[in-house]
Design an enzyme around this catalytic site. Structure first.
Site, PDB file in Angstrom:
ATOM      1  N   ILE A  15       0.814  -1.222   0.000  1.00 58.90           N
ATOM      2  CA  ILE A  15       0.000   0.000   0.000  1.00 58.90           C
ATOM      3  C   ILE A  15       0.841   1.261   0.000  1.00 58.90           C
ATOM      4  O   ILE A  15       0.307   2.362  -0.146  1.00 58.90           O
ATOM      5  CB  ILE A  15      -0.975   0.031   1.193  1.00 58.90           C
ATOM      6  N   GLY A  16       2.140   1.148   0.158  1.00 55.73           N
ATOM      7  CA  GLY A  16       2.945   2.358   0.144  1.00 55.73           C
ATOM      8  C   GLY A  16       4.354   2.100   0.613  1.00 55.73           C
ATOM      9  O   GLY A  16       4.783   0.960   0.778  1.00 55.73           O
ATOM     10  N   SER A  17       5.077   3.183   0.826  1.00 53.45           N
ATOM     11  CA  SER A  17       6.464   3.110   1.256  1.00 53.45           C
ATOM     12  C   SER A  17       6.678   4.072   2.404  1.00 53.45           C
ATOM     13  O   SER A  17       6.287   5.233   2.323  1.00 53.45           O
ATOM     14  CB  SER A  17       7.405   3.470   0.101  1.00 53.45           C
ATOM     15  N   GLY A  18       7.276   3.596   3.457  1.00 48.97           N
ATOM     16  CA  GLY A  18       7.637   4.454   4.574  1.00 48.97           C
ATOM     17  C   GLY A  18       9.135   4.570   4.648  1.00 48.97           C
ATOM     18  O   GLY A  18       9.859   4.036   3.807  1.00 48.97           O
ATOM     19  N   SER A  19       9.629   5.259   5.671  1.00 50.84           N
ATOM     20  CA  SER A  19      11.069   5.400   5.820  1.00 50.84           C
ATOM     21  C   SER A  19      11.699   4.028   6.002  1.00 50.84           C
ATOM     22  O   SER A  19      11.294   3.255   6.858  1.00 50.84           O
ATOM     23  CB  SER A  19      11.391   6.281   7.024  1.00 50.84           C
ATOM     24  N   GLY A  28      11.530   1.257   4.319  1.00 50.68           N
ATOM     25  CA  GLY A  28      10.925   0.000   3.911  1.00 50.68           C
ATOM     26  C   GLY A  28       9.556   0.168   3.296  1.00 50.68           C
ATOM     27  O   GLY A  28       8.998   1.245   3.258  1.00 50.68           O
ATOM     28  N   LYS A  29       9.009  -0.952   2.824  1.00 49.04           N
ATOM     29  CA  LYS A  29       7.683  -0.918   2.221  1.00 49.04           C
ATOM     30  C   LYS A  29       6.619  -1.086   3.297  1.00 49.04           C
ATOM     31  O   LYS A  29       6.873  -1.597   4.394  1.00 49.04           O
ATOM     32  CB  LYS A  29       7.561  -2.005   1.164  1.00 49.04           C
ATOM     33  N   VAL A  30       5.420  -0.642   2.970  1.00 50.64           N
ATOM     34  CA  VAL A  30       4.276  -0.788   3.863  1.00 50.64           C
ATOM     35  C   VAL A  30       3.271  -1.703   3.172  1.00 50.64           C
ATOM     36  O   VAL A  30       2.889  -1.456   2.027  1.00 50.64           O
ATOM     37  CB  VAL A  30       3.636   0.578   4.190  1.00 50.64           C
ATOM     38  N   ASP A  43       9.084  15.441  11.860  1.00 48.35           N
ATOM     39  CA  ASP A  43       8.748  15.390  10.430  1.00 48.35           C
ATOM     40  C   ASP A  43       7.243  15.534  10.215  1.00 48.35           C
ATOM     41  O   ASP A  43       6.621  14.739   9.504  1.00 48.35           O
ATOM     42  CB  ASP A  43       9.255  14.081   9.827  1.00 48.35           C
TER      43      ASP A  43
END
Length: 423
Positions: free
Chosen positions: A147-151, A153-155, A267
């Site tokens: 569903i996405g990318s975080g700091s 790594g992938k989510v 952030d």
């Protein structure tokens, strides 16, 4: 562009100091900085350029990143080495020694300060299998898709077969993260463990909840199981005042809770503000957050994202974390109302120059109360900047909603007398 020494007001706030080292700036073919390079990468990551943990030898810089980050998947202006390997604006090794986040949180727990009634579940064994439909499973979680990318790594979206609920899971590659240096003495894994330590103690309706940590010493993957929040704040075309007010109240409410517990987010920006189906905002992504033992919130390491960076952070010296978070709230509010950033140049340095020196441009047709709040939040001098408590009491924030209620945390830490904890 005029030289900074020609702008007299700069010296009042010490903005004349030059960075210790030049910023490593990926550039377009013509040598200029694309405007897109100062923004965060899209969470959808259509080209899979974000590091997904599948290739531990992946190079640290992807020239296609659209957020100005200097290694794959990290937030812009976080890591930050110049061509000679020198840190830029990190300062972690230059400041006085501090207790680790885990030590501070453990000390609070020993003194009876525990926010969470139900602690984060910690699992040290991974079982991989498939459900009846052939979907991959990790322990009791069924893989539904990225569903996405975080700091770092992938989510991935997972469904828990035990309770039927959906969860957002950060999937991280431990060997790779232990090789990535964010400052001289810390790796990306250090950041993640700090993030976990901080999130373990948080419990607030406007903070994304960490449910479980899965860390099997025999496998390379590290899993952070987070509550799933349906949407992300989208401000591209600006928001209605009523919607922006509701969102801002939630942001302030959650951030005041963090600050009262001596946690600096570091952030705050729309990408890290998630919106539930009922329209409530939850603050997420604590990958650059810091926790302090007492009220001393001085930071040396660079903040998260260039266009949300406070003026005092642009000079490369120590700054107060609470005031810089408050500035980021002001930038976020400006984005919510206008659909664009208040300060953005063609290069990273020009963006910092604008943040440090240019007055905020307020549209002539803006609600005077809203304009006053934005100007107070985006005050260049952190000493004169409005506090979050004062912002919560501002007439535009109060509106027809009334005063913001005080959040009474079960730990009582935010209401303690300063010396109680020291004793």
């Amino acid at each position: 562009m005029a030289d900074l020494t020609d702008i007299g007001c700069c010296s009042c706030f010490s903005f004349l100091r030059k960075p210790r080292a030049s910023v490593p700036q990926p550039r377009d073919a013509d040598g200029t900085f694309s405007e897109e390079l100062l923004k965060r990468q899209s969470a959808e990551d259509p080209d899979e350029s974000f590091y997904t943990g599948d290739d531990p030898d992946l190079s640290l810089y992807n020239g296609d990143n659209l957020d100005g980050s200097f290694f794959n998947g990290d937030d812009p202006d976080r890591c930050l080495y110049d061509e000679d390997g020198n840190d830029y604006l990190d300062g972690s090794d230059d400041g006085p020694p501090r207790k680790s986040s885990e030590d501070i949180i453990q000390s609070r727990a020993q003194n009876g300060f525990a926010c969470r009634e139900i602690p984060v579940k910690e699992t040290n064994k991974v079982f991989r299998s498939e459900d009846e439909n052939g979907n991959k499973m990790v322990n009791q979680y069924v893989h539904l898709g990225k569903i996405g990318s975080g700091s770092y790594g992938k989510v991935v979206l997972y469904r828990n077969v035990e309770d039927g609920k959906l969860y957002a899971v950060k999937v991280l590659n431990k060997p790779y993260m232990m090789k990535v240096r964010v400052v001289r003495s810390e790796t990306a894994m250090t950041d993640v463990l700090r993030e976990v330590s901080i999130m373990k103690m948080l419990n607030h309706p406007n903070i994304v909840n960490l449910v479980e940590v899965i860390n099997d010493p025999n496998i390379d993957k590290f899993y952070m199981v987070l509550e799933y929040v349906e949407g992300k704040m989208v401000c591209d075309n600006g928001l209605e005042e009523a919607t922006a007010r509701n969102y801002l109240r939630d942001i302030i409410y959650g951030l005041m809770y963090l600050h009262s517990h001596n946690v600096i987010h570091g952030d705050i920006k729309p990408d890290n503000l998630l919106v539930t189906s009922s329209g409530n905002v939850k603050i997420g992504d604590f990958s650059v957050s810091q926790v302090f033992e007492d009220e001393d919130d001085m930071l040396w390491r660079s903040p998260g994202t260039p266009v949300f960076t406070a003026p005092e952070c642009c000079q490369g010296s120590a700054y107060h974390g609470r005031a810089s978070d408050t500035w980021a709230v002001g930038v976020t509010l400006y984005c919510m109302m206008s659909g664009h950033y208040p300060f953005l140049g063609d290069t990273l340095q020009e963006t910092y120059d604008k943040i440090a020196n240019d007055p905020v441009q307020i549209p002539g047709d803006m609600n005077p109360q809203l304009a006053d709040l934005i100007q107070r939040l985006l005050c260049k001098d952190p000493g004169d900047r409005i506090t979050l408590q004062a912002a919560a009491e501002h007439p535009w924030v109060v509106g027809d909603k009334g005063p913001m209620p005080e959040y009474i945390c079960r730990c009582g830490f935010g209401r303690r007398e300063r010396n109680d904890f020291r004793e």
